[in-house]
Design a protein around this motif. Structure first.
Motif, PDB file in Angstrom:
ATOM      1  N   THR A   2       0.873   4.734  -6.807  1.00 33.56           N
ATOM      2  CA  THR A   2       1.422   3.202  -6.987  1.00 33.56           C
ATOM      3  C   THR A   2       0.425   2.349  -6.021  1.00 33.56           C
ATOM      4  O   THR A   2      -0.121   2.911  -5.227  1.00 33.56           O
ATOM      5  CB  THR A   2       2.778   3.292  -6.527  1.00 33.56           C
ATOM      6  N   LEU A   3       0.479   1.260  -6.326  1.00 30.95           N
ATOM      7  CA  LEU A   3      -0.131  -0.017  -5.378  1.00 30.95           C
ATOM      8  C   LEU A   3       0.473   0.310  -3.764  1.00 30.95           C
ATOM      9  O   LEU A   3      -0.452   0.234  -3.160  1.00 30.95           O
ATOM     10  CB  LEU A   3       0.319  -1.359  -5.904  1.00 30.95           C
ATOM     11  N   THR A   4       1.656   0.378  -3.684  1.00 29.17           N
ATOM     12  CA  THR A   4       2.283   0.600  -2.257  1.00 29.17           C
ATOM     13  C   THR A   4       1.570   1.573  -1.783  1.00 29.17           C
ATOM     14  O   THR A   4       1.252   1.847  -0.729  1.00 29.17           O
ATOM     15  CB  THR A   4       3.699   0.513  -2.491  1.00 29.17           C
ATOM     16  N   ALA A   5       1.736   2.874  -2.404  1.00 25.02           N
ATOM     17  CA  ALA A   5       1.174   4.257  -2.040  1.00 25.02           C
ATOM     18  C   ALA A   5      -0.403   4.153  -1.527  1.00 25.02           C
ATOM     19  O   ALA A   5      -0.905   4.599  -0.465  1.00 25.02           O
ATOM     20  CB  ALA A   5       1.442   5.366  -2.862  1.00 25.02           C
ATOM     21  N   GLN A   6      -1.228   3.531  -2.580  1.00 26.49           N
ATOM     22  CA  GLN A   6      -2.463   3.239  -2.156  1.00 26.49           C
ATOM     23  C   GLN A   6      -2.804   2.597  -1.082  1.00 26.49           C
ATOM     24  O   GLN A   6      -3.579   2.902  -0.004  1.00 26.49           O
ATOM     25  CB  GLN A   6      -3.197   2.602  -3.403  1.00 26.49           C
ATOM     26  N   ALA A   7      -2.019   1.394  -0.733  1.00 28.08           N
ATOM     27  CA  ALA A   7      -2.028   0.706   0.522  1.00 28.08           C
ATOM     28  C   ALA A   7      -1.795   1.344   1.746  1.00 28.08           C
ATOM     29  O   ALA A   7      -2.283   1.573   2.704  1.00 28.08           O
ATOM     30  CB  ALA A   7      -1.096  -0.826   0.267  1.00 28.08           C
ATOM     31  N   ILE A   8      -0.697   1.963   1.778  1.00 31.62           N
ATOM     32  CA  ILE A   8      -0.190   2.865   2.537  1.00 31.62           C
ATOM     33  C   ILE A   8      -1.317   4.102   3.083  1.00 31.62           C
ATOM     34  O   ILE A   8      -1.605   4.385   4.436  1.00 31.62           O
ATOM     35  CB  ILE A   8       1.202   3.519   2.365  1.00 31.62           C
ATOM     36  N   ASP A   9      -1.964   4.621   2.156  1.00 32.60           N
ATOM     37  CA  ASP A   9      -2.938   5.474   2.466  1.00 32.60           C
ATOM     38  C   ASP A   9      -4.153   4.871   2.990  1.00 32.60           C
ATOM     39  O   ASP A   9      -4.656   5.405   3.986  1.00 32.60           O
ATOM     40  CB  ASP A   9      -3.424   6.063   1.027  1.00 32.60           C
ATOM     41  N   GLY A  10      -4.307   3.686   2.742  1.00 31.87           N
ATOM     42  CA  GLY A  10      -5.491   2.936   3.223  1.00 31.87           C
ATOM     43  C   GLY A  10      -5.282   2.320   4.791  1.00 31.87           C
ATOM     44  O   GLY A  10      -6.183   2.513   5.495  1.00 31.87           O
ATOM     45  N   ARG A  92       9.871   1.940   4.162  1.00 27.35           N
ATOM     46  CA  ARG A  92       9.257   0.699   3.733  1.00 27.35           C
ATOM     47  C   ARG A  92      10.218   0.352   2.639  1.00 27.35           C
ATOM     48  O   ARG A  92      11.067   0.781   2.350  1.00 27.35           O
ATOM     49  CB  ARG A  92       7.950   1.328   3.141  1.00 27.35           C
ATOM     50  N   LEU A  93       9.574  -1.069   2.357  1.00 28.12           N
ATOM     51  CA  LEU A  93      10.377  -1.632   1.120  1.00 28.12           C
ATOM     52  C   LEU A  93       9.902  -0.982  -0.353  1.00 28.12           C
ATOM     53  O   LEU A  93       8.777  -0.268  -0.297  1.00 28.12           O
ATOM     54  CB  LEU A  93       9.923  -2.968   0.937  1.00 28.12           C
ATOM     55  N   PRO A  94      10.730  -0.972  -1.275  1.00 32.62           N
ATOM     56  CA  PRO A  94      11.902  -1.910  -1.338  1.00 32.62           C
ATOM     57  C   PRO A  94      13.083  -1.201  -0.906  1.00 32.62           C
ATOM     58  O   PRO A  94      14.089  -2.063  -0.709  1.00 32.62           O
ATOM     59  CB  PRO A  94      11.953  -2.087  -2.854  1.00 32.62           C
ATOM     60  N   HIS A 114       1.299  -5.936  -1.056  1.00 32.31           N
ATOM     61  CA  HIS A 114       1.281  -4.680  -1.311  1.00 32.31           C
ATOM     62  C   HIS A 114       2.214  -4.241  -2.059  1.00 32.31           C
ATOM     63  O   HIS A 114       2.473  -2.709  -2.433  1.00 32.31           O
ATOM     64  CB  HIS A 114       1.110  -4.050  -0.022  1.00 32.31           C
ATOM     65  N   ILE A 115       3.369  -4.800  -2.434  1.00 30.81           N
ATOM     66  CA  ILE A 115       4.591  -4.293  -3.226  1.00 30.81           C
ATOM     67  C   ILE A 115       4.179  -4.627  -4.685  1.00 30.81           C
ATOM     68  O   ILE A 115       3.798  -5.476  -4.908  1.00 30.81           O
ATOM     69  CB  ILE A 115       5.663  -4.958  -2.581  1.00 30.81           C
ATOM     70  N   GLU A 116       4.749  -3.444  -5.286  1.00 36.62           N
ATOM     71  CA  GLU A 116       4.574  -3.716  -6.691  1.00 36.62           C
ATOM     72  C   GLU A 116       5.327  -4.850  -7.357  1.00 36.62           C
ATOM     73  O   GLU A 116       6.393  -5.022  -7.027  1.00 36.62           O
ATOM     74  CB  GLU A 116       5.251  -2.263  -7.446  1.00 36.62           C
ATOM     75  N   PRO A 117       4.609  -5.461  -8.019  1.00 35.90           N
ATOM     76  CA  PRO A 117       5.595  -6.769  -8.700  1.00 35.90           C
ATOM     77  C   PRO A 117       6.970  -6.369  -9.299  1.00 35.90           C
ATOM     78  O   PRO A 117       7.763  -7.047  -8.872  1.00 35.90           O
ATOM     79  CB  PRO A 117       4.306  -7.405  -9.693  1.00 35.90           C
ATOM     80  N   SER A 118       7.096  -5.221  -9.898  1.00 40.04           N
ATOM     81  CA  SER A 118       8.213  -4.843 -10.562  1.00 40.04           C
ATOM     82  C   SER A 118       9.251  -4.527  -9.596  1.00 40.04           C
ATOM     83  O   SER A 118      10.395  -4.256  -9.644  1.00 40.04           O
ATOM     84  CB  SER A 118       7.925  -3.482 -11.457  1.00 40.04           C
ATOM     85  N   ASP A 119       8.867  -4.228  -8.218  1.00 36.93           N
ATOM     86  CA  ASP A 119       9.727  -3.737  -7.076  1.00 36.93           C
ATOM     87  C   ASP A 119      10.145  -5.096  -6.220  1.00 36.93           C
ATOM     88  O   ASP A 119      10.910  -4.934  -5.165  1.00 36.93           O
ATOM     89  CB  ASP A 119       8.993  -2.766  -6.133  1.00 36.93           C
ATOM     90  N   ARG A 120       9.356  -6.290  -6.547  1.00 40.42           N
ATOM     91  CA  ARG A 120       9.840  -7.271  -5.342  1.00 40.42           C
ATOM     92  C   ARG A 120      11.214  -7.824  -5.754  1.00 40.42           C
ATOM     93  O   ARG A 120      11.514  -8.315  -4.399  1.00 40.42           O
ATOM     94  CB  ARG A 120       8.751  -8.414  -5.734  1.00 40.42           C
ATOM     95  N   THR A 152      -4.150  -5.088  -3.289  1.00 40.15           N
ATOM     96  CA  THR A 152      -3.081  -6.267  -3.405  1.00 40.15           C
ATOM     97  C   THR A 152      -2.511  -6.683  -4.950  1.00 40.15           C
ATOM     98  O   THR A 152      -3.373  -6.258  -5.733  1.00 40.15           O
ATOM     99  CB  THR A 152      -3.456  -7.351  -2.624  1.00 40.15           C
ATOM    100  N   ALA A 153      -1.595  -7.417  -5.022  1.00 41.83           N
ATOM    101  CA  ALA A 153      -1.390  -7.784  -6.477  1.00 41.83           C
ATOM    102  C   ALA A 153      -0.854  -9.405  -6.120  1.00 41.83           C
ATOM    103  O   ALA A 153      -0.352  -9.640  -4.977  1.00 41.83           O
ATOM    104  CB  ALA A 153      -0.114  -7.030  -7.137  1.00 41.83           C
ATOM    105  N   THR A 154      -1.258 -10.072  -7.169  1.00 43.44           N
ATOM    106  CA  THR A 154      -1.086 -11.668  -7.096  1.00 43.44           C
ATOM    107  C   THR A 154       0.514 -11.748  -6.831  1.00 43.44           C
ATOM    108  O   THR A 154       1.332 -10.964  -7.586  1.00 43.44           O
ATOM    109  CB  THR A 154      -1.468 -12.238  -8.370  1.00 43.44           C
ATOM    110  N   ILE A 155       0.772 -12.960  -5.972  1.00 44.19           N
ATOM    111  CA  ILE A 155       2.095 -13.216  -5.762  1.00 44.19           C
ATOM    112  C   ILE A 155       2.600 -14.530  -6.302  1.00 44.19           C
ATOM    113  O   ILE A 155       1.684 -15.616  -6.250  1.00 44.19           O
ATOM    114  CB  ILE A 155       2.382 -13.437  -4.290  1.00 44.19           C
ATOM    115  N   ASP A 156       3.629 -14.770  -7.280  1.00 38.49           N
ATOM    116  CA  ASP A 156       4.087 -16.006  -7.806  1.00 38.49           C
ATOM    117  C   ASP A 156       4.952 -16.427  -6.739  1.00 38.49           C
ATOM    118  O   ASP A 156       6.213 -16.148  -6.535  1.00 38.49           O
ATOM    119  CB  ASP A 156       4.651 -15.596  -8.833  1.00 38.49           C
ATOM    120  N   VAL A 157       4.622 -17.805  -6.103  1.00 31.74           N
ATOM    121  CA  VAL A 157       5.232 -18.234  -5.072  1.00 31.74           C
ATOM    122  C   VAL A 157       6.593 -18.655  -5.696  1.00 31.74           C
ATOM    123  O   VAL A 157       7.674 -18.783  -4.995  1.00 31.74           O
ATOM    124  CB  VAL A 157       4.700 -19.202  -4.284  1.00 31.74           C
ATOM    125  N   ALA A 158       6.483 -19.281  -6.628  1.00 31.55           N
ATOM    126  CA  ALA A 158       7.737 -20.288  -7.281  1.00 31.55           C
ATOM    127  C   ALA A 158       8.730 -19.207  -7.637  1.00 31.55           C
ATOM    128  O   ALA A 158       9.846 -19.407  -7.369  1.00 31.55           O
ATOM    129  CB  ALA A 158       7.221 -21.086  -8.497  1.00 31.55           C
TER     130      ALA A 158
END
Length: 202
Positions: A2-10, A92-94, A114-120, A152-158
């Protein structure tokens, strides 16, 4: 992975260099745009993604009682060395499964990308549940290219604001800033800072 796991590894692979890098900018400078919304009287603080313990040490020096959370073992060890008075957890989150209690201030700095958009939504729901009534959540949202080893993944602020409001969080401030790090400035990284306050239960 997952995105988060890759970031933690990095972060794990680059931890020694990052521990030193994080101290190049002081917490007072990092939080300057929201500093007036950080409680001045002592409150329990949760620092999520605590890194090398810089912000946990800062909050402790301000008189707060700190719980610091990070998924990277080297960061946890460094925070234990730097802030022995803090409660320090490897989590860690979530889910934040080991975090107990409630908090008057929660800091989530440099984590959301670094959090999967589906987990936010689940992550924000968990953070909202950990806030006291009147407690504040400080959330920094990174925009732009990430490090190749820490994707990273794009963040939708709104959408983030709308989700927070649906969870009973009032938006106190939204402010946009540039990056404080020269490398990130060079690639056009910017940040949005959000400060939410937990509404009183009715």
């Amino acid at each position: 992975m997952t995105l988060t796991a890759q970031a933690i590894d990095g972060y794990t692979r680059h931890a020694p260099a990052l521990i030193a890098q994080y101290d190049r900018v002081a917490s007072d400078t990092i939080y300057a745009g929201v500093r007036d919304l950080i409680p001045t009287t002592p409150v329990p603080v949760l620092d999520v993604g605590a890194g090398n313990g810089r912000d946990a040490a800062w909050c402790t020096a301000l008189g707060h009682t700190v719980t610091a959370v990070d998924p990277v073992a080297a960061f946890v060890t460094e925070t234990m060395r730097r802030v022995p008075a803090a409660t320090i957890l490897r989590d860690r989150l979530p889910a934040l499964t080991t975090v107990r209690g409630s908090f008057g201030l929660i800091l989530v700095n440099g984590v959301w990308q670094h959090i999967e958009p589906s987990d936010r939504t689940a992550a924000l729901t968990r953070l909202a549940a950990l806030l006291n009534a009147g407690g504040r959540l400080v959330l920094s949202l990174r925009h732009g290219q990430g490090h190749p080893d820490r994707p990273t993944a794009t963040i939708d602020v709104a959408a983030t604001v709308a989700t927070g409001q649906s969870l009973g969080l009032s938006l106190l401030r939204q402010t946009d800033t540039g990056s404080l790090q020269a490398g990130n400035q060079a690639i056009g990284v910017t940040w949005t800072w959000l400060v939410f306050e937990r509404e009183a239960m009715t």
